[in-house]
Write an enzyme that holds these catalytic residues in place. Structure first.
Site, PDB file in Angstrom:
ATOM      1  CB  CYS A  12      36.669  38.064   4.376  1.00 43.78           C
ATOM      2  SG  CYS A  12      35.000  39.702   3.578  1.00 43.78           S
ATOM      3  CB  CYS A  15      35.425  43.451   5.745  1.00 49.78           C
ATOM      4  SG  CYS A  15      34.243  42.617   5.591  1.00 49.78           S
ATOM      5  CG  ASP A 427      45.905  33.304  69.906  1.00 55.22           C
ATOM      6  OD1 ASP A 427      45.362  32.621  70.664  1.00 55.22           O
ATOM      7  OD2 ASP A 427      46.348  33.775  68.901  1.00 55.22           O
ATOM      8  CG  ASP A 627      44.237  37.996  66.548  1.00 53.45           C
ATOM      9  OD1 ASP A 627      45.474  37.791  65.887  1.00 53.45           O
ATOM     10  OD2 ASP A 627      44.459  39.219  66.920  1.00 53.45           O
ATOM     11  CG  ASP A 631      46.595  35.051  65.191  1.00 50.28           C
ATOM     12  OD1 ASP A 631      46.562  35.612  64.181  1.00 50.28           O
ATOM     13  OD2 ASP A 631      46.042  33.991  65.815  1.00 50.28           O
TER      14      ASP A 631
END
Lengths: 739, 116
Positions: A12, A15, A427, A627, A631
């Protein structure tokens, strides 16, 4: 100097005023401002910031100051983990008290023989009140916060449901006679409100613990990181934290120590245990020039490495990032769930009210009370949590499990696609074979040329090519003799290479290359080549001065488990396809060794993507294993790309699935993992939907006209607690699943 | 009779309250914004510029476990928000469009509107 810091725990504006006044008392500070809304304090100070004084001043009021420095070593994961631990402890305390009161209430409510004091409704009120407003406070807080935004969540349902039971009972105590006059049966339900809260809390506690396990994969990965390393700087060996290592640093790693970063060995030989990162169970032998991965363990020899990747560029950091992203991704299957979740709670509230109306108007006596009980049951049994948790939990556990096994899954969509694969295209080089071709046949066919010159000329040309086959030839022919210079080198990708040595044209490559250059391939050469191809050798032709001079037979060893993997995939109903630049005959021979019937041979690198496209016709789901380096287009064209690599060279971002080691058996494992995960998601969703679709009507009372069954709200809360726990537990089953 | 009337009013009220609310207005933000996490997100619609990094500072005040996780799927973020603390998330939107963020169970929503 000015300093801003965060203060937690304020609830609040007063505080903030209190904190401001204690901070004003710290002599080094002036111009103190504390903002409640932003939870920030701002102060001016002379000299060094008096951190300890400020910290203890704030703490003296029961709040906590957070300075940036506090969190330097703390990752967000650490903070979240601390927070979960704290929450779990708090839950445990509340659960203990809640259970204590609830048991007393249940004894009083259920047993006629129970001591008089427990059966006294006023005593019951005393027991039920702390459960309702202390243990249950979070439901009220959460409901209030949501209602302010005109939203609702599961806490809203629990808060309303238990409040109805509690306040009706309170009304019975206070206005018993008036209720009787209105024809309402005066019965207290304190045990109902308390039991609901306790059981749901228990469910929450179990769910929280289980969810901690579900996200443990990331934690484990983070813990792999080494903390310190011995670095050579200015000729001295010094110990520094890992995050201070820069690229180019030389690091000493002794046996038994963790490698701090990704690097390359510059001195020494050793075997390295990479299992924690790649899942490879056997230690890998490495020497000078070998790449090493951070967070793996040096087993045998002392080595020096030079740092090549540090911080967020290391493989481990990429893995962690990928798993995090995957766990945050949303499965397409979840779209429907999302639509339902967003309207679920308000609809349940409306259904509960309708239920009350039905009972009140058409139900048997005592209609009001029965209506009320059914209303509570409907509110309590509805479980949006199970719906919300179903998919993310399975994805979290599934992707985490993958990472532990060296299978990185990019996102939930990749999981869903991998589950439906019809074709897997390999592949060949580097996936089915080691990708390290070796020359195992070299035959000179030109009788009239100096054999040494042929060898030298081939070596000179192949030295300029970076093709793996050329590198094998170079390894085979390398000797100490002087090699002439090759000039005018031309690389004809997919066919071969061309250059001039000592004024003579040299051509090395496929038969097609020879034909296109109008070089006659002799019968003798053809016969030899055919024989080699039957042995699965790739044949290279070398022509010097426009005449066939030599044949080179090159083999790429097939991985020992490739055959088994092909068989496994077939058993799973997936057709394995091999794609290769090799000659048809060579490819067929390799295919026969492996048990692959579908072979696409003599495919040029740039045509691989088109071949994948052709396979996709007819709505087939095609996976491409490669890999990831030469590719990439084919990997991207496939419905799902599976990149296979060794350690630090893997291209993680580009593919749907990344296999962290060159072990082909990971391919069926990845498919299995996605199948299990998708199945798990479906089970969870079926359970969560089925649960709500079946049990909400039962709670409403549809079974009453037929069998006279009306659901007790306590049973409803038990079912609800079990429901979200079971979704999490079912997802956790994935962890123990054998891939 | 009176009971019926009250309950029917409650049903209509529930419908109106939850289903007939106005869309919230987008809040234009620069390079950072604090988003309150309390019974939802406030602001829940933010407008940002494409290409410039934005720090979203989530301040979780609501103890409800529904709000403990924050997911921004298109940016691959899934974070736990510690209660009573500010958790910062940095995103750099590279595409214009509308992107969702939501809690772990997808019951609370917010939107990020990315503009050119």
């Amino acid at each position: 100097m000015k300093k801003d810091f965060h203060i937690s725990g304020m609830h609040c504006a007063s505080c903030a005023m209190n904190i401001k006044s204690v901070l004003n008392k710290v002599p080094e500070l002036k111009n103190v401002e504390v903002n409640f809304a932003s939870e920030q304090a701002s102060v001016e100070h002379d000299g060094d910031f008096p951190k300890d004084k400020v910290g203890s001043a704030v703490e003296s009021l029961g709040y906590k100051a957070h300075f940036d420095e506090d969190n330097k070593d703390q990752t967000p994961e650490d903070a979240a983990e601390l927070e979960s631990k704290r929450e779990l402890n708090e839950l445990k305390t509340k659960l203990t008290w809640s259970t204590f009161f609830t048991v007393l209430l249940l004894i009083g409510a259920m047993f006629i023989q129970a001591p008089e004091v427990l059966r006294n409704p006023w005593v019951m009120l005393i027991f039920a009140t702390p459960v309702q407003f202390w243990v249950g406070a979070q439901y009220y807080k959460s409901m209030w916060a949501s209602l302010k935004n005109r939203l609702a969540n599961m806490d809203t349902l629990i808060a309303i449901g238990t409040s109805v039971a509690y306040f009706f009972s309170l009304a019975v105590l206070l206005f018993e006679e008036q209720l009787i006059q209105l024809g309402i049966e005066p019965h207290v339900y304190f045990e109902v409100s308390a039991t609901i809260i306790t059981l749901i809390l228990l469910g929450k506690y179990l769910e929280k613990r289980a969810r901690g396990q579900a996200s443990s994969a990331i934690r484990k990965l983070l813990d792999l990181q080494a903390k310190n390393a011995t670095v050579v700087r200015d000729g001295k060996e010094i110990m520094i934290p890992v995050d201070q290592i820069v690229v180019g640093d030389t690091i000493i790693v002794k046996p038994g120590e963790k490698l701090p970063i990704d690097g390359e060995i510059i001195k020494g030989e050793t075997s390295i245990d990479e299992s924690m990162v790649t899942g490879e169970s056997l230690p890998v032998e490495k020497g000078v020039g070998a790449k090493v991965i951070g967070a793996t363990v040096n087993k045998s020899g002392s080595i020096r490495i030079v740092a090549t990747k540090v911080g967020e560029n290391t493989l481990l950091a990429h893995i962690i990032e990928t798993v995090k992203r995957a766990q945050a991704s949303r499965a397409p299957i979840q779209k429907l769930v999302d639509k339902i979740s967003s309207v679920f709670v308000p609809i349940v509230i409306i259904l509960a009210l309708i239920t009350f109306l039905m009972w009140f108007n058409f139900g048997p006596e005592p209609a009001f009370v029965r209506g009320l009980v059914s209303l509570i049951s409907v509110l309590i049994i509805a479980c949006p949590c199970a719906l919300g948790l179903a998919t993310p939990m399975s994805i979290m556990v599934g992707t985490g499990k993958g990472a532990e096994n060296g299978i990185l899954i990019k996102d939930a969509e990749a999981l869903e696609v991998a589950n439906k694969i019809n074709y897997i295209v390999f592949d060949k080089t580097g996936t089915l074979t080691y990708g390290k071709p070796e020359v195992d046949g070299f035959e000179i066919v030109a009788r009239d040329t100096d054999p040494q010159f042929i060898k030298n000329a081939i070596l000179a040309v192949e030295k300029l090519s970076h093709h793996p086959l050329a590198e094998a030839v170079v390894r085979y022919l390398s000797n100490d003799t002087e090699v002439p210079e090759a000039e005018g080198f031309v690389d004809r990708s997919g066919f071969g290479v061309k250059a001039t040595v000592n004024g003579k044209p040299v051509l090395i490559g496929t038969k097609k290359l020879m034909e296109s250059e109008n070089i006659e391939v002799t019968k003798e050469a053809d016969k030899l080549a055919e024989g080699w191809r039957d042995k699965a050798r790739t044949v290279s032709y070398a022509a010097i001065d426009n005449k066939i001079a030599a044949l080179i037979g090159i083999s790429d060893l097939v991985k020992p488990n490739a055959k088994e993997v092909v068989a496994t995939l077939k058993k799973m109903g997936i057709t394995p396809v091999m794609i290769t630049g090799d000659n048809a005959k060579t490819a067929k021979a390799i295919g026969e060794q492996l048990g692959i019937q579908e072979i696409l041979s003599e495919v040029l690198p740039q045509d691989k993507a088109n071949k994948v496209k052709e396979l996709q016709e007819g709505a087939k789901v095609v996976a491409m294993v490669g890999d990831g380096i030469n590719d990439a287009p084919a990997l991207a064209t496939a419905n799902i790309g599976i990149a296979m690599g060794e350690g630090t060279d893997v291209a993680i971002e580009s593919s749907g699935v990344t296999l962290l080691r060159g072990d082909i058996s990971l391919v069926p494992k990845a498919v299995n993992l996605s199948k299990s995960t998708v199945k798990n998601i479906k089970q969870n969703l079926a359970w969560a939907f089925g649960y709500n679709v079946i049990l909400i009507p039962v709670a409403m009372g549809v079974l009453y006209p037929l069998f006279g069954i009306l659901l007790n709200p306590i049973l409803a809360s038990g079912a609800m607690a079990l429901s979200s726990v079971s979704v999490v537990v079912n997802a956790l089953r994935l962890r123990t699943k054998k891939l | 009779m009176i009971v019926n009337v009250i309950v029917i009013i409650l049903i209509i009220g529930t419908y109106v309250f939850f289903f007939m609310k106005k869309e919230s207005k987008a809040v234009a933000v620069g390079n950072q914004v604090e988003i309150m996490v309390s019974g939802g997100y406030k602001p829940d619609v933010i407008r940002v510029k494409k290409g410039s990094p934005v720090t979203l500072k989530f301040n979780r005040k609501d103890p409800s476990s529904c709000l403990e996780e924050l997911v921004i799927p298109d940016f691959g973020k899934n974070i736990k928000l510690a209660l009573g603390e500010i958790t910062s998330v940095e995103i750099t939107p590279s595409e214009p469009g509308e992107f969702q963020f939501h809690c772990g169970m997808n019951m609370y929503h917010g939107r990020i509107l990315v503009e050119n």
